[in-house]
Design a protein around this motif. Sequence first.
Motif, PDB file in Angstrom:
ATOM      1  N   MET A 183       0.848  -1.183   0.000  1.00 50.65           N
ATOM      2  CA  MET A 183       0.000   0.000   0.000  1.00 50.65           C
ATOM      3  C   MET A 183       0.888   1.239   0.000  1.00 50.65           C
ATOM      4  O   MET A 183       1.759   1.381   0.863  1.00 50.65           O
ATOM      5  CB  MET A 183      -0.911   0.020   1.228  1.00 50.65           C
ATOM      6  N   GLU A 184       0.662   2.102  -0.981  1.00 53.45           N
ATOM      7  CA  GLU A 184       1.407   3.360  -1.064  1.00 53.45           C
ATOM      8  C   GLU A 184       0.583   4.449  -0.390  1.00 53.45           C
ATOM      9  O   GLU A 184      -0.529   4.751  -0.816  1.00 53.45           O
ATOM     10  CB  GLU A 184       1.682   3.714  -2.522  1.00 53.45           C
ATOM     11  N   VAL A 185       1.121   5.006   0.707  1.00 53.89           N
ATOM     12  CA  VAL A 185       0.390   6.026   1.462  1.00 53.89           C
ATOM     13  C   VAL A 185       1.390   6.987   2.096  1.00 53.89           C
ATOM     14  O   VAL A 185       2.372   6.572   2.695  1.00 53.89           O
ATOM     15  CB  VAL A 185      -0.524   5.385   2.530  1.00 53.89           C
ATOM     16  N   MET A 186       1.173   8.280   1.927  1.00 54.53           N
ATOM     17  CA  MET A 186       2.010   9.327   2.512  1.00 54.53           C
ATOM     18  C   MET A 186       3.494   9.084   2.229  1.00 54.53           C
ATOM     19  O   MET A 186       4.337   9.088   3.120  1.00 54.53           O
ATOM     20  CB  MET A 186       1.749   9.435   4.024  1.00 54.53           C
ATOM     21  N   ASN A 187       3.784   8.809   0.940  1.00 53.34           N
ATOM     22  CA  ASN A 187       5.152   8.601   0.464  1.00 53.34           C
ATOM     23  C   ASN A 187       5.828   7.391   1.100  1.00 53.34           C
ATOM     24  O   ASN A 187       7.066   7.296   1.142  1.00 53.34           O
ATOM     25  CB  ASN A 187       6.011   9.847   0.696  1.00 53.34           C
ATOM     26  N   MET A 188       5.040   6.459   1.611  1.00 51.15           N
ATOM     27  CA  MET A 188       5.571   5.215   2.165  1.00 51.15           C
ATOM     28  C   MET A 188       4.990   4.028   1.410  1.00 51.15           C
ATOM     29  O   MET A 188       3.875   4.081   0.899  1.00 51.15           O
ATOM     30  CB  MET A 188       5.215   5.081   3.653  1.00 51.15           C
ATOM     31  N   LYS A 189       5.763   2.938   1.348  1.00 46.90           N
ATOM     32  CA  LYS A 189       5.262   1.687   0.802  1.00 46.90           C
ATOM     33  C   LYS A 189       5.096   0.722   1.969  1.00 46.90           C
ATOM     34  O   LYS A 189       6.059   0.372   2.645  1.00 46.90           O
ATOM     35  CB  LYS A 189       6.223   1.107  -0.233  1.00 46.90           C
TER      36      LYS A 189
ATOM     37  N   PRO B 145      -9.559  -7.400  -8.800  1.00 46.73           N
ATOM     38  CA  PRO B 145      -8.877  -6.136  -9.118  1.00 46.73           C
ATOM     39  C   PRO B 145      -7.517  -6.113  -8.410  1.00 46.73           C
ATOM     40  O   PRO B 145      -7.450  -6.231  -7.184  1.00 46.73           O
ATOM     41  CB  PRO B 145      -9.818  -5.076  -8.539  1.00 46.73           C
ATOM     42  N   TYR B 146      -6.464  -5.965  -9.159  1.00 49.05           N
ATOM     43  CA  TYR B 146      -5.120  -5.989  -8.566  1.00 49.05           C
ATOM     44  C   TYR B 146      -4.674  -4.610  -8.085  1.00 49.05           C
ATOM     45  O   TYR B 146      -3.672  -4.498  -7.385  1.00 49.05           O
ATOM     46  CB  TYR B 146      -4.112  -6.564  -9.567  1.00 49.05           C
ATOM     47  N   THR B 147      -5.409  -3.574  -8.459  1.00 50.41           N
ATOM     48  CA  THR B 147      -5.092  -2.223  -7.991  1.00 50.41           C
ATOM     49  C   THR B 147      -6.353  -1.563  -7.445  1.00 50.41           C
ATOM     50  O   THR B 147      -7.411  -1.602  -8.077  1.00 50.41           O
ATOM     51  CB  THR B 147      -4.505  -1.355  -9.128  1.00 50.41           C
ATOM     52  N   SER B 148      -6.224  -0.973  -6.244  1.00 55.87           N
ATOM     53  CA  SER B 148      -7.337  -0.257  -5.619  1.00 55.87           C
ATOM     54  C   SER B 148      -6.836   1.086  -5.110  1.00 55.87           C
ATOM     55  O   SER B 148      -5.787   1.155  -4.462  1.00 55.87           O
ATOM     56  CB  SER B 148      -7.920  -1.057  -4.451  1.00 55.87           C
ATOM     57  N   GLU B 149      -7.571   2.134  -5.418  1.00 57.59           N
ATOM     58  CA  GLU B 149      -7.247   3.480  -4.932  1.00 57.59           C
ATOM     59  C   GLU B 149      -8.322   3.865  -3.922  1.00 57.59           C
ATOM     60  O   GLU B 149      -9.498   3.967  -4.270  1.00 57.59           O
ATOM     61  CB  GLU B 149      -7.203   4.465  -6.090  1.00 57.59           C
ATOM     62  N   VAL B 150      -7.913   4.058  -2.676  1.00 59.64           N
ATOM     63  CA  VAL B 150      -8.867   4.217  -1.580  1.00 59.64           C
ATOM     64  C   VAL B 150      -8.700   5.557  -0.877  1.00 59.64           C
ATOM     65  O   VAL B 150      -7.568   5.986  -0.593  1.00 59.64           O
ATOM     66  CB  VAL B 150      -8.697   3.081  -0.539  1.00 59.64           C
ATOM     67  N   SER B 151      -9.819   6.202  -0.591  1.00 62.70           N
ATOM     68  CA  SER B 151      -9.834   7.402   0.258  1.00 62.70           C
ATOM     69  C   SER B 151     -10.944   7.229   1.274  1.00 62.70           C
ATOM     70  O   SER B 151     -11.938   6.551   1.014  1.00 62.70           O
ATOM     71  CB  SER B 151     -10.061   8.668  -0.570  1.00 62.70           C
ATOM     72  N   THR B 152     -10.770   7.812   2.462  1.00 64.58           N
ATOM     73  CA  THR B 152     -11.749   7.650   3.529  1.00 64.58           C
ATOM     74  C   THR B 152     -11.818   8.895   4.394  1.00 64.58           C
ATOM     75  O   THR B 152     -10.810   9.600   4.562  1.00 64.58           O
ATOM     76  CB  THR B 152     -11.403   6.424   4.400  1.00 64.58           C
ATOM     77  N   THR B 153     -12.999   9.150   4.913  1.00 57.89           N
ATOM     78  CA  THR B 153     -13.174  10.306   5.793  1.00 57.89           C
ATOM     79  C   THR B 153     -12.431  10.115   7.112  1.00 57.89           C
ATOM     80  O   THR B 153     -12.232  11.068   7.857  1.00 57.89           O
ATOM     81  CB  THR B 153     -14.666  10.544   6.083  1.00 57.89           C
TER      82      THR B 153
ATOM     83  N   MET C 211      -9.379   9.365   7.224  1.00 55.65           N
ATOM     84  CA  MET C 211      -8.063   9.947   6.953  1.00 55.65           C
ATOM     85  C   MET C 211      -8.226  11.007   5.865  1.00 55.65           C
ATOM     86  O   MET C 211      -7.818  10.791   4.722  1.00 55.65           O
ATOM     87  CB  MET C 211      -7.061   8.872   6.526  1.00 55.65           C
ATOM     88  N   PRO C 212      -8.845  12.137   6.180  1.00 53.26           N
ATOM     89  CA  PRO C 212      -9.138  13.155   5.156  1.00 53.26           C
ATOM     90  C   PRO C 212      -7.881  13.674   4.471  1.00 53.26           C
ATOM     91  O   PRO C 212      -6.851  13.892   5.110  1.00 53.26           O
ATOM     92  CB  PRO C 212      -9.832  14.264   5.961  1.00 53.26           C
ATOM     93  N   GLY C 213      -7.993  13.819   3.147  1.00 54.78           N
ATOM     94  CA  GLY C 213      -6.875  14.352   2.373  1.00 54.78           C
ATOM     95  C   GLY C 213      -5.834  13.319   2.002  1.00 54.78           C
ATOM     96  O   GLY C 213      -4.843  13.648   1.341  1.00 54.78           O
TER      97      GLY C 213
END
Length: 243
Positions: free
Chosen positions: A56-62, A206-214, A216-218
Amino acid sequence: MQKSILFRSLVAIFLLGVIHFAAAQNVDEIIDKHIKAMGGADKLSKLQSLKITADMEVMNMKVPISTIIVQDKGFRSETTVQGMTVVQAISGNTGWTINPMAGQTTATALPEESVKAMATETDLTGLYNYKQKGYALTLDGEEDLAGAKVYKVSMALKNGTKRINYISKDTFYILKMIVQTTINGQEVKSENTQSDFRQVDGVTYPYTSEVSTTAMPGTTMVLKISSLEVNPKIDPKIFEMPK
């Protein structure tokens, strides 16, 4: 006059019944095509377990994530962040976590709401047999999703979770999901855009998922699967809370 009003009322009731029947019929036709696109009823009915390795790629971390699921029984994920591994698991109606990032080095019981929210993850077959699972579906029309024509199908689960499925009119894959649930007393809304669909043992994922959630806003998280094993043998003890 009264007969006229009565007649118009009966006609209205009849038309509403026809519209409802047509809508239900359309939903079932769409779901049938979706099930076929995901591998078919024969393959999905035999799906008992999954083992997934992803980053998972999040906040410039893998962030490496491993997930093990047994259909309708157990879920366990291990996420490693900055050398510390966070474990979350559920078994039936109970769940637990070990979160060293929060100073928890021993297993701690998860709140009931968190367990209910995570319990949906133990259903590996999605919209297959949705009526038997007690899901209520409605067709809310058609939309354009980033250039793709989709059906908008809303779903209500027995635990109160609500989900909107955006099903491609072309491939009948679910291209996007919007999920609303309650966690720790707060309403949480998450959006999951799916792509890079591949077949493993005849079932499409699906091998790729792009997730956003309230929650973790932004922040946008991109999950990419590196390996996926269908129906591996799983020791049920891995879902039990350590003593």
